[in-house]
Design a protein around this motif. Sequence first.
Motif, PDB file in Angstrom:
ATOM      1  N   CYS B  83      27.572  21.323  25.540  1.00 60.18           N
ATOM      2  CA  CYS B  83      28.396  20.639  24.542  1.00 60.18           C
ATOM      3  C   CYS B  83      28.049  19.162  24.558  1.00 60.18           C
ATOM      4  O   CYS B  83      27.985  18.543  25.611  1.00 60.18           O
ATOM      5  N   THR B  85      29.623  16.926  22.173  1.00 59.14           N
ATOM      6  CA  THR B  85      30.603  16.175  21.377  1.00 59.14           C
ATOM      7  C   THR B  85      31.360  15.164  22.247  1.00 59.14           C
ATOM      8  O   THR B  85      31.209  15.143  23.465  1.00 59.14           O
ATOM      9  N   LEU B  86      32.166  14.339  21.592  1.00 60.73           N
ATOM     10  CA  LEU B  86      32.663  13.089  22.194  1.00 60.73           C
ATOM     11  C   LEU B  86      33.264  13.221  23.592  1.00 60.73           C
ATOM     12  O   LEU B  86      32.845  12.522  24.520  1.00 60.73           O
ATOM     13  N   SER B  87      34.238  14.115  23.776  1.00 61.12           N
ATOM     14  CA  SER B  87      34.905  14.185  25.085  1.00 61.12           C
ATOM     15  C   SER B  87      33.911  14.542  26.181  1.00 61.12           C
ATOM     16  O   SER B  87      34.009  14.052  27.304  1.00 61.12           O
ATOM     17  N   CYS B  88      32.970  15.404  25.864  1.00 57.72           N
ATOM     18  CA  CYS B  88      31.957  15.775  26.859  1.00 57.72           C
ATOM     19  C   CYS B  88      30.976  14.630  27.078  1.00 57.72           C
ATOM     20  O   CYS B  88      30.573  14.351  28.205  1.00 57.72           O
ATOM     21  N   CYS B 124      31.639  20.674  20.009  1.00 55.13           N
ATOM     22  CA  CYS B 124      32.858  20.906  20.810  1.00 55.13           C
ATOM     23  C   CYS B 124      33.200  22.378  21.032  1.00 55.13           C
ATOM     24  O   CYS B 124      33.390  23.150  20.105  1.00 55.13           O
ATOM     25  N   LEU B 125      33.317  22.745  22.299  1.00 51.19           N
ATOM     26  CA  LEU B 125      33.596  24.130  22.667  1.00 51.19           C
ATOM     27  C   LEU B 125      35.085  24.377  22.913  1.00 51.19           C
ATOM     28  O   LEU B 125      35.478  25.456  23.347  1.00 51.19           O
ATOM     29  N   GLY B 126      35.910  23.359  22.651  1.00 51.29           N
ATOM     30  CA  GLY B 126      37.341  23.528  22.915  1.00 51.29           C
ATOM     31  C   GLY B 126      37.650  23.494  24.397  1.00 51.29           C
ATOM     32  O   GLY B 126      38.553  24.176  24.875  1.00 51.29           O
ATOM     33  N   SER B 127      36.880  22.722  25.122  1.00 53.47           N
ATOM     34  CA  SER B 127      37.060  22.605  26.572  1.00 53.47           C
ATOM     35  C   SER B 127      37.074  21.143  26.962  1.00 53.47           C
ATOM     36  O   SER B 127      36.647  20.786  28.056  1.00 53.47           O
ATOM     37  N   CYS B 128      37.573  20.304  26.082  1.00 54.18           N
ATOM     38  CA  CYS B 128      37.456  18.854  26.254  1.00 54.18           C
ATOM     39  C   CYS B 128      38.215  18.357  27.481  1.00 54.18           C
ATOM     40  O   CYS B 128      37.839  17.357  28.077  1.00 54.18           O
ATOM     41  N   CYS B 133      31.380  20.456  29.443  1.00 59.43           N
ATOM     42  CA  CYS B 133      31.403  21.915  29.371  1.00 59.43           C
ATOM     43  C   CYS B 133      30.031  22.448  28.954  1.00 59.43           C
ATOM     44  O   CYS B 133      29.379  21.908  28.062  1.00 59.43           O
TER      45      CYS B 133
HETATM   46  S1  FES Z   1      33.880  17.834  23.358  1.00 62.77           S
HETATM   47 FE1  FES Z   1      32.888  19.257  24.658  1.00 62.77          FE
HETATM   48  S2  FES Z   1      34.330  20.832  24.741  1.00 62.77           S
HETATM   49 FE2  FES Z   1      35.275  19.458  23.337  1.00 62.77          FE
END
Ligand code: FES
Lengths: 414, 157
Positions: B83, B85-88, B124-128, B133
Amino acid sequence: MIKKIVSKNFDIKDSHKLKVARENDRYSSLKKLFSMSPEAVLDEVDKSGLRGKGGGGASAGAKWKLIPNPSDKPTYLIVNADESEPGTFKDRQILEYDPHLLIEGIICSSYAIKSNHAYIYIRGEYVFWAKRLQTAIDEAYEAGILGDNVLGYDYKLEVTLHRGAGAYICGEKSALVESLEGKRGHPRLKPKQKEPEWFFDCPSVVNNVETISSVPFIIKEGFEAYRAYGTEKNPGTMLFGMSGHIKNPGIYELEFGTNMLEFINKIGGGMRDGKKLKALVPGGSSCHVLKADELEGITLDYESLKAHGSSLGTGGMILMDETVFMPKVVKNLFEFYHHESCGQCTPCREGVSWSDKLMGKILDGNGTKKDLDTLLSLSFLLNGKSICVFAPSVAFIIDSYINKFKDEFYSLVK
Amino acid sequence: MSFEFNEKNEDKFQELLTRYPKKDSLMLPSLWMIQYQEGWISPEAMQYLAKKLDKSPMDIYSVASFYTMFHLEPIAKYNIQVCKTLSCMLRGSEDIKKHIENKLNIKTGQSTKDMKFTITEVECLGSCGTAPCVCINEDYIQNTTPQMIDEILDGLK
Ligand code: FES
Ligand SMILES: Cc1cc2nc3c(=O)[nH]c(=O)nc-3n(C[C@H](O)[C@H](O)[C@H](O)COP(=O)(O)O)c2cc1C
Ligand code: SF4
């Protein structure tokens, strides 16, 4: 601050299994449910002021009332478990720790709109959670909680789990229904007046997992008990999430109206490694970014965030500390939107990919002041000229980040 | 090469026919069944499905190609999805990605020669909350560290 209505059973061992779930209140609202008429159930939910938790905050009762009663066609409840908004990971907690709460909510909600078949659309990547939910559904069928006579009452309900296959846009409700009809997940044009969703021309309701999971409490305890929590316009609770540089990331159920900074500092523990908070996005990537010095006095509810120039969205907050360089964040978000645009509308398809390319050029040190101006002007192109609100989200990102962190962006260009 | 559902999937298909107002809805479930049966979705399988759903092969292709989880070409045995996306990203997904690239000596988007591993970047995998993740085939790895990657990849046959 923390108030557990939906998350009440999350910490109980094996709470996902029917036996344990039943020992801990699950399905206990149904006796009262079936003593009421569907109309009375709908009225109860309407009076509770329950608002959708999938990002928009629409009134659940008002949405359900759009279903014709009586309806000459079958009606359907469609549960949105697509959960793909960056920063959002709340519905999966319900699916993992309390799937029977969702099934109970589905029974209550379907009964209210006189539906005999509910579909749950779950994102394709959630394989573990789909299996867990399917096991719970199978258990419920076996125990006579689903099927021809729900718990022996004169009410039939089927529940079918439907897996997506990797497309963020299928979380948008009309795209979700298109996908459920076996098509590409393209959002539909909004009707002039409010209408139900149409699943194969049958009137339907699309609600988020958490919304539906909030219904059993309202039925069992009554609308006033729900309204005892939260604020006048935002009754009840919501599962709020924290991710990014926060010390204690996770999902916490709070009353609406909780002070945001207190939540971050007391429950979240502040930033990790003793760093300072720089900025955050309140509810998924599509909201306007807020700088740390703008957070004073913000409470977690739709009205307060709107008054502060952002939105509550899904309640999934992404927090960034002082080490973060904002142009890099914007590039990251543009890549997401570039990848996920469904491609139907030219302003979105072209505007988002152009924004992504321009930002890449600027980050690489090859950009000019004119490129930044072009980027800012793209926000006009992206806002309000497309079928769904995906493209406007990108406009919000352009406007809010570049205006709030001007120096960082202009430091990159000649 | 021809394709048809095995018995289990044919039974499932028949059961699903009773669970939707129209059989059009069987599109995604059927594509999943094909992919589980064959590992990917071949042109022959799309023709087979088109007949079953009273559609043209182009209709099937148009839908299958829209969804990123459907493989229209054979892929490696283990699909390592990082993943990004931002949080990751905020919690170090780039380092994890580089670690995997160095370990397998391939770039993201490529497969090892023995077709054992592919590295893919996903959104995003929904594991932020448990970032970074990584998802290997269908299993989530959360709060991922390079050590975890080493242990897991070394353990895969
Ligand atoms: S940003 Fe990686 S799981 Fe949401
Ligand atoms: C681009 C986009 C993506 C969305 N993704 C989701 C999602 O993943 N899950 C969700 O419940 N709602 C999502 N929504 C909101 C839905 O369109 C819809 O409003 C919601 O499911 C309605 O349920 P609620 O009223 O219970 O919140 C998304 C909306 C847009 C515009
Ligand atoms: S705005 Fe973008 S995502 Fe929404 S319908 Fe148009 S092209 Fe698709």
